[in-house]
Design a protein around this motif. Structure first.
Motif, mmCIF file in Angstrom:
data_model
loop_
_atom_site.group_PDB
_atom_site.id
_atom_site.type_symbol
_atom_site.label_atom_id
_atom_site.label_comp_id
_atom_site.label_asym_id
_atom_site.label_seq_id
_atom_site.Cartn_x
_atom_site.Cartn_y
_atom_site.Cartn_z
ATOM 1 N N ILE A 1 88.851 43.499 -68.243
ATOM 2 C CA ILE A 1 88.469 42.414 -69.166
ATOM 3 C C ILE A 1 87.256 42.816 -69.990
ATOM 4 C CG2 ILE A 1 87.679 40.037 -69.305
ATOM 5 C CD1 ILE A 1 89.249 39.451 -66.772
ATOM 6 N N ALA A 2 86.273 43.454 -69.345
ATOM 7 C CA ALA A 2 85.057 43.842 -70.061
ATOM 8 C C ALA A 2 85.366 44.864 -71.153
ATOM 9 C CB ALA A 2 84.037 44.410 -69.078
ATOM 10 N N ILE A 3 86.164 45.868 -70.841
ATOM 11 C CA ILE A 3 86.510 46.880 -71.842
ATOM 12 C C ILE A 3 87.315 46.261 -72.982
ATOM 13 C CG2 ILE A 3 87.844 48.991 -72.222
ATOM 14 C CD1 ILE A 3 87.097 49.835 -69.393
ATOM 15 N N GLY A 4 88.242 45.367 -72.658
ATOM 16 C CA GLY A 4 89.007 44.707 -73.700
ATOM 17 C C GLY A 4 88.129 43.899 -74.648
ATOM 18 N N LEU A 5 87.138 43.188 -74.089
ATOM 19 C CA LEU A 5 86.231 42.407 -74.935
ATOM 20 C C LEU A 5 85.407 43.312 -75.845
ATOM 21 C CD1 LEU A 5 84.950 39.681 -72.438
ATOM 22 C CD2 LEU A 5 86.379 39.320 -74.463
ATOM 23 N N VAL A 6 84.906 44.412 -75.299
ATOM 24 C CA VAL A 6 84.074 45.310 -76.104
ATOM 25 C C VAL A 6 84.893 45.944 -77.230
ATOM 26 C CG1 VAL A 6 82.745 47.448 -76.041
ATOM 27 C CG2 VAL A 6 82.451 45.760 -74.235
ATOM 28 N N ALA B 1 86.266 46.186 -83.068
ATOM 29 C CA ALA B 1 87.303 46.126 -84.092
ATOM 30 C C ALA B 1 87.117 44.898 -84.987
ATOM 31 C CB ALA B 1 88.684 46.105 -83.437
ATOM 32 N N GLY B 2 86.793 43.749 -84.398
ATOM 33 C CA GLY B 2 86.561 42.549 -85.195
ATOM 34 C C GLY B 2 85.353 42.673 -86.099
ATOM 35 N N PHE B 3 84.294 43.332 -85.598
ATOM 36 C CA PHE B 3 83.091 43.532 -86.415
ATOM 37 C C PHE B 3 83.413 44.345 -87.671
ATOM 38 C CE2 PHE B 3 79.728 46.657 -87.333
ATOM 39 C CZ PHE B 3 78.743 45.809 -87.841
ATOM 40 N N LEU B 4 84.130 45.450 -87.495
ATOM 41 C CA LEU B 4 84.458 46.297 -88.640
ATOM 42 C C LEU B 4 85.420 45.597 -89.604
ATOM 43 C CD1 LEU B 4 84.880 49.706 -86.769
ATOM 44 C CD2 LEU B 4 82.945 48.977 -88.190
ATOM 45 N N ARG C 1 78.722 38.298 -83.948
ATOM 46 C CA ARG C 1 80.033 38.368 -83.294
ATOM 47 C C ARG C 1 80.097 39.578 -82.363
ATOM 48 N NH1 ARG C 1 85.265 37.192 -86.044
ATOM 49 N NH2 ARG C 1 86.937 37.953 -84.703
ATOM 50 N N LEU C 2 79.647 40.741 -82.851
ATOM 51 C CA LEU C 2 79.673 41.958 -82.048
ATOM 52 C C LEU C 2 78.777 41.817 -80.820
ATOM 53 C CD1 LEU C 2 80.492 44.900 -81.638
ATOM 54 C CD2 LEU C 2 78.606 45.556 -83.146
ATOM 55 N N VAL C 3 77.573 41.280 -81.020
ATOM 56 C CA VAL C 3 76.642 41.106 -79.893
ATOM 57 C C VAL C 3 77.231 40.160 -78.857
ATOM 58 C CG1 VAL C 3 74.383 40.204 -79.245
ATOM 59 C CG2 VAL C 3 74.609 41.645 -81.280
ATOM 60 N N LEU C 4 77.897 39.101 -79.298
ATOM 61 C CA LEU C 4 78.492 38.139 -78.369
ATOM 62 C C LEU C 4 79.561 38.809 -77.499
ATOM 63 C CD1 LEU C 4 78.876 35.226 -77.360
ATOM 64 C CD2 LEU C 4 80.511 34.905 -79.239
ATOM 65 N N PHE C 5 80.430 39.613 -78.120
ATOM 66 C CA PHE C 5 81.487 40.265 -77.354
ATOM 67 C C PHE C 5 80.910 41.303 -76.388
ATOM 68 C CE2 PHE C 5 84.342 38.318 -80.356
ATOM 69 C CZ PHE C 5 85.547 38.218 -79.669
ATOM 70 N N ILE C 6 79.899 42.043 -76.843
ATOM 71 C CA ILE C 6 79.289 43.045 -75.962
ATOM 72 C C ILE C 6 78.608 42.375 -74.774
ATOM 73 C CG2 ILE C 6 77.475 44.793 -75.814
ATOM 74 C CD1 ILE C 6 78.141 45.610 -78.654
ATOM 75 N N LEU C 7 77.854 41.315 -75.036
ATOM 76 C CA LEU C 7 77.193 40.605 -73.935
ATOM 77 C C LEU C 7 78.209 40.014 -72.972
ATOM 78 C CD1 LEU C 7 74.254 38.796 -75.784
ATOM 79 C CD2 LEU C 7 74.131 40.818 -74.309
ATOM 80 N N ALA C 8 79.303 39.480 -73.504
ATOM 81 C CA ALA C 8 80.344 38.925 -72.631
ATOM 82 C C ALA C 8 80.946 40.011 -71.745
ATOM 83 C CB ALA C 8 81.435 38.254 -73.466
ATOM 84 N N GLY C 9 81.182 41.213 -72.307
ATOM 85 C CA GLY C 9 81.704 42.312 -71.502
ATOM 86 C C GLY C 9 80.732 42.742 -70.417
ATOM 87 N N ILE C 10 79.449 42.817 -70.754
ATOM 88 C CA ILE C 10 78.445 43.212 -69.757
ATOM 89 C C ILE C 10 78.347 42.175 -68.646
ATOM 90 C CG2 ILE C 10 75.986 43.634 -69.408
ATOM 91 C CD1 ILE C 10 75.903 44.832 -72.208
ATOM 92 N N LEU D 1 97.227 44.458 -74.221
ATOM 93 C CA LEU D 1 97.113 45.591 -73.301
ATOM 94 C C LEU D 1 96.159 45.265 -72.157
ATOM 95 C CD1 LEU D 1 96.971 48.645 -75.757
ATOM 96 C CD2 LEU D 1 98.934 47.723 -74.508
ATOM 97 N N ALA D 2 95.063 44.569 -72.454
ATOM 98 C CA ALA D 2 94.145 44.162 -71.388
ATOM 99 C C ALA D 2 94.826 43.198 -70.423
ATOM 100 C CB ALA D 2 92.896 43.526 -71.995
ATOM 101 N N LEU D 3 95.624 42.276 -70.976
ATOM 102 C CA LEU D 3 96.359 41.348 -70.116
ATOM 103 C C LEU D 3 97.378 42.094 -69.249
ATOM 104 C CD1 LEU D 3 96.865 38.417 -69.320
ATOM 105 C CD2 LEU D 3 98.480 38.245 -71.223
ATOM 106 N N ALA D 4 98.024 43.111 -69.828
ATOM 107 C CA ALA D 4 98.979 43.905 -69.051
ATOM 108 C C ALA D 4 98.276 44.642 -67.917
ATOM 109 C CB ALA D 4 99.696 44.898 -69.969
ATOM 110 N N ALA D 5 97.139 45.281 -68.223
ATOM 111 C CA ALA D 5 96.385 45.985 -67.181
ATOM 112 C C ALA D 5 95.867 45.017 -66.128
ATOM 113 C CB ALA D 5 95.227 46.756 -67.808
#
Length: 377
Positions: free
Chosen positions: A302-307, A312-315, A338-347, A268-272
Protein backbone atom coordinates in the motif's frame (compact mmCIF):
# COMPACT_ATOMS: atom_id res chain seq x y z
CA UNK A 1 41.03 -39.10 14.15
CA UNK A 2 40.31 -35.40 13.75
CA UNK A 3 40.41 -34.66 10.01
CA UNK A 4 38.70 -36.57 7.22
CA UNK A 5 39.91 -35.95 3.67
CA UNK A 6 36.77 -36.66 1.68
CA UNK A 7 36.70 -37.30 -2.08
CA UNK A 8 33.12 -36.70 -3.25
CA UNK A 9 31.68 -38.20 -6.44
CA UNK A 10 28.05 -37.26 -6.99
CA UNK A 11 27.65 -39.06 -10.34
CA UNK A 12 29.09 -42.34 -8.95
CA UNK A 13 31.69 -42.56 -11.74
CA UNK A 14 34.15 -44.10 -9.30
CA UNK A 15 31.80 -46.83 -8.10
CA UNK A 16 30.49 -47.60 -11.58
CA UNK A 17 33.95 -47.96 -13.16
CA UNK A 18 35.64 -49.78 -10.30
CA UNK A 19 32.73 -52.04 -9.42
CA UNK A 20 33.15 -51.25 -5.72
CA UNK A 21 30.62 -49.88 -3.28
CA UNK A 22 31.31 -46.74 -1.29
CA UNK A 23 32.34 -45.51 1.19
CA UNK A 24 35.95 -46.58 0.70
CA UNK A 25 38.10 -45.66 3.71
CA UNK A 26 41.85 -45.91 4.28
CA UNK A 27 45.08 -45.08 2.51
CA UNK A 28 45.68 -48.49 0.95
CA UNK A 29 42.05 -48.94 -0.08
CA UNK A 30 41.99 -45.57 -1.87
CA UNK A 31 45.35 -46.27 -3.55
CA UNK A 32 43.96 -49.53 -4.87
CA UNK A 33 40.82 -47.68 -6.00
CA UNK A 34 42.95 -45.23 -8.00
CA UNK A 35 44.43 -48.14 -9.92
CA UNK A 36 41.04 -49.70 -10.63
CA UNK A 37 39.48 -46.45 -11.86
CA UNK A 38 42.58 -45.53 -13.89
CA UNK A 39 42.63 -48.88 -15.65
CA UNK A 40 38.90 -48.65 -16.39
CA UNK A 41 39.08 -45.10 -17.80
CA UNK A 42 42.45 -43.30 -17.83
CA UNK A 43 40.82 -40.09 -19.13
CA UNK A 44 38.44 -39.78 -16.17
CA UNK A 45 39.13 -36.78 -13.93
CA UNK A 46 38.09 -38.88 -10.93
CA UNK A 47 41.59 -40.40 -11.01
CA UNK A 48 43.08 -36.96 -10.38
CA UNK A 49 40.52 -36.31 -7.66
CA UNK A 50 41.50 -39.51 -5.84
CA UNK A 51 45.22 -38.73 -6.18
CA UNK A 52 44.61 -35.21 -4.84
CA UNK A 53 42.81 -36.68 -1.82
CA UNK A 54 45.81 -38.94 -1.16
CA UNK A 55 48.21 -36.02 -1.54
CA UNK A 56 46.27 -33.83 0.90
CA UNK A 57 46.15 -36.70 3.42
CA UNK A 58 49.92 -37.19 3.15
CA UNK A 59 50.55 -33.46 3.70
CA UNK A 60 48.34 -33.43 6.78
CA UNK A 61 50.13 -36.45 8.22
CA UNK A 62 53.51 -34.86 7.50
CA UNK A 63 52.35 -31.93 9.61
CA UNK A 64 51.66 -34.33 12.49
CA UNK A 65 47.89 -34.18 12.09
CA UNK A 66 45.68 -37.21 12.53
CA UNK A 67 44.03 -37.57 9.11
CA UNK A 68 42.25 -40.27 7.14
CA UNK A 69 41.11 -40.43 3.53
CA UNK A 70 37.70 -41.65 2.34
CA UNK A 71 35.63 -41.75 -0.85
CA UNK A 72 31.85 -41.39 -1.01
CA UNK A 73 29.58 -41.32 -4.06
CA UNK A 74 25.94 -41.01 -5.04
CA UNK A 75 24.57 -44.45 -5.81
CA UNK A 76 21.32 -43.44 -7.47
CA UNK A 77 20.07 -42.43 -10.90
CA UNK A 78 18.24 -39.33 -9.67
CA UNK A 79 19.88 -36.19 -8.28
CA UNK A 80 17.89 -36.30 -5.02
CA UNK A 81 18.63 -40.01 -4.57
CA UNK A 82 22.34 -39.45 -5.17
CA UNK A 83 22.46 -36.65 -2.58
CA UNK A 84 20.62 -38.78 -0.02
CA UNK A 85 22.97 -41.71 -0.69
CA UNK A 86 25.95 -39.45 -0.03
CA UNK A 87 24.29 -38.23 3.17
CA UNK A 88 23.79 -41.83 4.37
CA UNK A 89 27.41 -42.73 3.65
CA UNK A 90 28.62 -39.60 5.42
CA UNK A 91 26.49 -40.40 8.47
CA UNK A 92 28.06 -43.86 8.51
CA UNK A 93 31.56 -42.38 8.50
CA UNK A 94 30.71 -39.89 11.25
CA UNK A 95 29.21 -42.66 13.40
CA UNK A 96 32.16 -45.01 12.85
CA UNK A 97 35.09 -42.60 13.18
CA UNK A 98 35.81 -39.77 15.58
CA UNK A 99 35.71 -37.01 13.00
CA UNK A 100 35.92 -33.34 13.95
CA UNK A 101 36.48 -31.68 10.57
CA UNK A 102 36.70 -32.44 6.88
CA UNK A 103 38.61 -31.38 3.79
CA UNK A 104 36.41 -31.89 0.72
CA UNK A 105 38.09 -32.74 -2.60
CA UNK A 106 35.99 -32.31 -5.76
CA UNK A 107 36.63 -32.19 -9.51
CA UNK A 108 33.46 -30.65 -10.96
CA UNK A 109 30.71 -28.14 -10.31
CA UNK A 110 28.23 -31.00 -9.92
CA UNK A 111 30.25 -32.47 -7.04
CA UNK A 112 30.45 -29.03 -5.44
CA UNK A 113 26.69 -29.13 -4.84
CA UNK A 114 27.35 -31.75 -2.16
CA UNK A 115 29.48 -29.41 -0.06
CA UNK A 116 26.41 -28.13 1.89
CA UNK A 117 25.48 -31.76 2.65
CA UNK A 118 28.92 -32.30 4.19
CA UNK A 119 28.74 -28.97 6.02
CA UNK A 120 25.45 -30.00 7.63
CA UNK A 121 27.24 -32.89 9.37
CA UNK A 122 30.89 -31.83 9.73
CA UNK A 123 32.94 -28.67 9.98
CA UNK A 124 34.48 -28.16 6.55
CA UNK A 125 37.94 -26.61 6.87
CA UNK A 126 38.70 -26.47 3.14
CA UNK A 127 37.34 -27.31 -0.31
CA UNK A 128 39.97 -28.49 -2.78
CA UNK A 129 38.90 -28.17 -6.42
CA UNK A 130 40.94 -30.28 -8.82
CA UNK A 131 41.44 -28.76 -12.26
CA UNK A 132 43.15 -31.06 -14.77
CA UNK A 133 45.68 -29.34 -17.01
CA UNK A 134 45.30 -30.12 -20.71
CA UNK A 135 47.61 -29.58 -23.65
CA UNK A 136 46.29 -26.71 -25.77
CA UNK A 137 46.66 -28.23 -29.20
CA UNK A 138 44.34 -29.43 -31.94
CA UNK A 139 44.14 -32.98 -30.64
CA UNK A 140 43.10 -31.91 -27.14
CA UNK A 141 40.52 -29.55 -28.62
CA UNK A 142 39.10 -32.41 -30.66
CA UNK A 143 38.69 -34.61 -27.61
CA UNK A 144 37.15 -31.78 -25.61
CA UNK A 145 34.59 -31.20 -28.37
CA UNK A 146 33.93 -34.93 -28.53
CA UNK A 147 33.24 -35.07 -24.80
CA UNK A 148 31.09 -31.94 -25.05
CA UNK A 149 28.96 -33.46 -27.83
CA UNK A 150 28.58 -36.65 -25.78
CA UNK A 151 26.99 -34.72 -22.91
CA UNK A 152 23.22 -34.68 -23.54
CA UNK A 153 22.48 -31.85 -21.11
CA UNK A 154 25.09 -29.54 -22.64
CA UNK A 155 23.87 -30.34 -26.15
CA UNK A 156 20.29 -29.39 -25.31
CA UNK A 157 21.37 -26.25 -23.44
CA UNK A 158 23.88 -24.83 -25.94
CA UNK A 159 23.55 -26.43 -29.36
CA UNK A 160 19.75 -26.31 -29.68
CA UNK A 161 19.41 -22.51 -29.10
CA UNK A 162 22.37 -21.81 -31.39
CA UNK A 163 20.89 -24.05 -34.11
CA UNK A 164 17.48 -22.38 -33.87
CA UNK A 165 19.12 -18.95 -34.08
CA UNK A 166 21.11 -19.89 -37.17
CA UNK A 167 17.96 -21.22 -38.84
CA UNK A 168 16.02 -18.04 -38.09
CA UNK A 169 18.79 -15.67 -39.19
CA UNK A 170 18.25 -16.14 -42.97
CA UNK A 171 14.49 -15.71 -42.57
CA UNK A 172 14.98 -12.51 -40.59
CA UNK A 173 17.46 -11.17 -43.13
CA UNK A 174 14.99 -11.77 -45.97
CA UNK A 175 12.10 -10.05 -44.20
CA UNK A 176 13.91 -7.24 -42.36
CA UNK A 177 17.07 -5.17 -42.46
CA UNK A 178 20.34 -6.69 -41.16
CA UNK A 179 20.20 -4.52 -38.03
CA UNK A 180 16.68 -5.71 -37.16
CA UNK A 181 17.60 -9.33 -37.91
CA UNK A 182 20.68 -9.26 -35.69
CA UNK A 183 18.74 -7.49 -32.92
CA UNK A 184 16.00 -10.13 -33.06
CA UNK A 185 18.54 -12.96 -33.02
CA UNK A 186 20.37 -11.44 -30.05
CA UNK A 187 17.06 -11.02 -28.21
CA UNK A 188 16.18 -14.66 -28.87
CA UNK A 189 19.51 -15.97 -27.59
CA UNK A 190 19.32 -13.66 -24.59
CA UNK A 191 15.84 -14.95 -23.74
CA UNK A 192 17.06 -18.55 -23.97
CA UNK A 193 20.03 -17.82 -21.69
CA UNK A 194 17.77 -16.13 -19.14
CA UNK A 195 15.31 -19.02 -19.42
CA UNK A 196 18.03 -21.49 -18.46
CA UNK A 197 19.99 -19.22 -16.14
CA UNK A 198 16.99 -18.30 -14.00
CA UNK A 199 15.82 -21.95 -13.95
CA UNK A 200 12.47 -20.98 -15.44
CA UNK A 201 12.23 -24.44 -17.00
CA UNK A 202 12.45 -26.06 -13.57
CA UNK A 203 9.85 -23.64 -12.21
CA UNK A 204 7.44 -24.42 -15.06
CA UNK A 205 7.97 -28.16 -14.67
CA UNK A 206 7.26 -27.98 -10.93
CA UNK A 207 4.37 -25.49 -11.22
CA UNK A 208 1.61 -28.06 -12.05
CA UNK A 209 2.55 -30.22 -9.09
CA UNK A 210 2.65 -27.21 -6.76
CA UNK A 211 -0.75 -26.01 -7.99
CA UNK A 212 -2.21 -29.50 -7.55
CA UNK A 213 -0.84 -29.77 -4.01
CA UNK A 214 -2.20 -26.32 -3.20
CA UNK A 215 -5.65 -27.24 -4.50
CA UNK A 216 -5.72 -30.55 -2.62
CA UNK A 217 -4.53 -28.92 0.62
CA UNK A 218 -7.20 -26.20 0.39
CA UNK A 219 -4.89 -23.19 0.47
CA UNK A 220 -6.59 -19.80 0.34
CA UNK A 221 -3.72 -18.35 -1.69
CA UNK A 222 -4.80 -20.33 -4.78
CA UNK A 223 -8.00 -18.29 -5.00
CA UNK A 224 -6.35 -15.00 -4.05
CA UNK A 225 -3.62 -15.50 -6.66
CA UNK A 226 -6.29 -15.99 -9.32
CA UNK A 227 -8.10 -12.85 -8.13
CA UNK A 228 -4.80 -10.95 -8.08
CA UNK A 229 -4.06 -11.99 -11.66
CA UNK A 230 -7.50 -10.74 -12.74
CA UNK A 231 -7.01 -7.42 -10.94
CA UNK A 232 -3.58 -6.99 -12.55
CA UNK A 233 -5.05 -7.61 -16.01
CA UNK A 234 -7.83 -5.08 -15.32
CA UNK A 235 -5.24 -2.52 -14.17
CA UNK A 236 -3.09 -2.96 -17.26
CA UNK A 237 -6.15 -2.72 -19.50
CA UNK A 238 -7.41 0.47 -17.83
CA UNK A 239 -3.91 1.94 -17.96
CA UNK A 240 -3.75 1.24 -21.69
CA UNK A 241 -7.17 2.84 -22.21
CA UNK A 242 -6.05 5.95 -20.32
CA UNK A 243 -3.21 6.61 -22.75
CA UNK A 244 -3.97 9.26 -25.28
CA UNK A 245 -1.97 9.39 -28.48
CA UNK A 246 -0.19 12.74 -28.37
CA UNK A 247 1.14 14.51 -31.40
CA UNK A 248 4.60 13.50 -32.59
CA UNK A 249 6.52 15.76 -30.23
CA UNK A 250 9.34 14.46 -28.07
CA UNK A 251 8.22 16.61 -25.12
CA UNK A 252 4.90 14.73 -24.83
CA UNK A 253 6.22 11.19 -25.01
CA UNK A 254 6.45 11.02 -21.22
CA UNK A 255 2.80 11.92 -20.62
CA UNK A 256 1.28 8.62 -21.87
CA UNK A 257 3.70 6.67 -19.68
CA UNK A 258 2.71 8.72 -16.63
CA UNK A 259 -0.97 8.27 -17.42
CA UNK A 260 -0.46 4.53 -17.71
CA UNK A 261 1.32 4.40 -14.34
CA UNK A 262 -1.23 6.66 -12.64
CA UNK A 263 -4.22 4.52 -13.66
CA UNK A 264 -2.49 1.13 -13.34
CA UNK A 265 -0.76 1.44 -9.95
CA UNK A 266 -3.94 1.25 -7.78
CA UNK A 267 -5.06 -1.97 -9.46
CA UNK A 268 -1.61 -3.53 -9.32
CA UNK A 269 -1.32 -2.57 -5.65
CA UNK A 270 -4.74 -4.09 -5.01
CA UNK A 271 -3.65 -7.26 -6.82
CA UNK A 272 -0.46 -7.52 -4.75
CA UNK A 273 -2.46 -6.82 -1.59
CA UNK A 274 -4.91 -9.60 -2.44
CA UNK A 275 -2.13 -12.10 -3.13
CA UNK A 276 -0.28 -11.21 0.08
CA UNK A 277 -3.51 -11.45 2.08
CA UNK A 278 -4.04 -15.00 0.80
CA UNK A 279 -0.48 -15.97 1.71
CA UNK A 280 -0.97 -14.39 5.13
CA UNK A 281 -4.14 -16.42 5.73
CA UNK A 282 -2.35 -19.63 4.68
CA UNK A 283 0.41 -18.98 7.20
CA UNK A 284 -2.12 -18.16 9.91
CA UNK A 285 -4.24 -21.26 9.22
CA UNK A 286 -1.35 -23.68 8.74
CA UNK A 287 1.13 -22.55 11.39
CA UNK A 288 -1.03 -20.39 13.67
CA UNK A 289 2.01 -18.08 13.71
CA UNK A 290 2.62 -15.31 11.17
CA UNK A 291 6.18 -14.25 10.40
CA UNK A 292 7.15 -10.58 10.38
CA UNK A 293 7.78 -10.53 6.63
CA UNK A 294 4.22 -11.64 5.83
CA UNK A 295 2.82 -9.01 8.20
CA UNK A 296 4.92 -6.24 6.64
CA UNK A 297 4.09 -7.13 3.03
CA UNK A 298 0.51 -5.72 2.79
CA UNK A 299 1.51 -2.42 4.39
CA UNK A 300 4.56 -2.16 2.15
CA UNK A 301 2.46 -2.75 -0.95
CA UNK A 302 0.00 0.00 0.00
CA UNK A 303 2.80 2.42 0.88
CA UNK A 304 4.65 1.88 -2.41
CA UNK A 305 1.42 2.22 -4.38
CA UNK A 306 0.63 5.54 -2.69
CA UNK A 307 4.11 6.92 -3.32
CA UNK A 308 4.12 5.91 -7.00
CA UNK A 309 0.62 7.31 -7.58
CA UNK A 310 1.63 10.51 -5.78
CA UNK A 311 4.64 11.14 -7.99
CA UNK A 312 2.71 10.29 -11.17
CA UNK A 313 -0.16 12.58 -10.12
CA UNK A 314 2.25 15.39 -9.26
CA UNK A 315 3.87 15.30 -12.70
CA UNK A 316 0.55 14.96 -14.54
CA UNK A 317 -0.97 17.84 -12.59
CA UNK A 318 1.99 20.04 -13.44
CA UNK A 319 1.38 19.23 -17.12
CA UNK A 320 -2.31 20.08 -16.83
CA UNK A 321 -3.47 16.48 -17.33
CA UNK A 322 -5.13 16.23 -13.90
CA UNK A 323 -7.30 18.59 -11.91
CA UNK A 324 -6.26 19.78 -8.48
CA UNK A 325 -6.99 17.38 -5.64
CA UNK A 326 -9.83 18.59 -3.41
CA UNK A 327 -10.21 17.23 0.13
CA UNK A 328 -13.56 17.16 1.90
CA UNK A 329 -15.09 19.19 -0.92
CA UNK A 330 -13.40 22.40 0.24
CA UNK A 331 -9.63 22.16 0.59
CA UNK A 332 -7.89 22.36 -2.77
CA UNK A 333 -4.28 21.13 -2.81
CA UNK A 334 -1.46 22.32 -5.03
CA UNK A 335 0.69 19.78 -6.90
CA UNK A 336 3.42 19.98 -4.25
CA UNK A 337 0.92 19.57 -1.42
CA UNK A 338 -0.61 16.62 -3.25
CA UNK A 339 2.81 14.94 -3.54
CA UNK A 340 3.65 15.60 0.12
CA UNK A 341 0.29 14.18 1.21
CA UNK A 342 0.81 10.92 -0.70
CA UNK A 343 4.39 10.55 0.53
CA UNK A 344 3.39 11.16 4.15
CA UNK A 345 0.52 8.68 3.81
CA UNK A 346 2.94 6.04 2.48
CA UNK A 347 5.40 6.63 5.32
CA UNK A 348 2.66 6.50 7.96
CA UNK A 349 1.24 3.24 6.58
CA UNK A 350 4.69 1.65 6.46
CA UNK A 351 5.36 2.72 10.08
CA UNK A 352 2.00 1.29 11.15
CA UNK A 353 2.93 -1.99 9.46
CA UNK A 354 6.28 -2.11 11.25
CA UNK A 355 4.59 -1.39 14.57
CA UNK A 356 1.91 -4.05 14.10
CA UNK A 357 4.49 -6.62 12.98
CA UNK A 358 6.66 -5.89 16.01
CA UNK A 359 3.66 -6.21 18.34
CA UNK A 360 2.57 -9.51 16.80
CA UNK A 361 6.14 -10.84 16.94
CA UNK A 362 6.45 -9.88 20.63
CA UNK A 363 3.15 -11.57 21.46
CA UNK A 364 4.15 -14.69 19.53
CA UNK A 365 7.49 -14.82 21.34
CA UNK A 366 5.74 -14.48 24.70
CA UNK A 367 3.30 -17.28 23.80
CA UNK A 368 6.16 -19.57 22.77
CA UNK A 369 8.05 -18.77 25.97
CA UNK A 370 4.98 -19.45 28.11
CA UNK A 371 4.35 -22.74 26.29
CA UNK A 372 7.93 -23.86 26.89
CA UNK A 373 7.69 -22.90 30.52
CA UNK A 374 4.49 -24.93 30.91
CA UNK A 375 6.09 -27.93 29.21
CA UNK A 376 9.11 -27.77 31.51
CA UNK A 377 6.82 -27.53 34.52
Amino acid sequence: MTTLVLCVDRANDIGRKSGLSTPVVGWEAVRSLVTDVGLADPEDSSVNCLLEALRVTRELRDEREDAEVAVISGTSETAVGADRAVAVQLDELVATYDVESAVVVIDSAEDERLVPVVESRLRVDAVDRVVVRQAHDIESTYYLLKQFLADEELRSTVLVPVGVGLLLLPLLLVQFTPAVALAGLAALLGAVLLYKGLAIDEFLSNAPEQVRDALYSGQVSVVTYAVAAGLAIVGLFLGALAIRNPENTSEELLVPSLLFVYHTVPWLALAALTASAGRLLDELIGNEVVSTSYMNLPFGVIAIGLVLRGFAGFLLERQGELAHLVLFGRLELSPVQRLVLFILAGIVISLVGVRISATVSDETLEDVTDARAENET
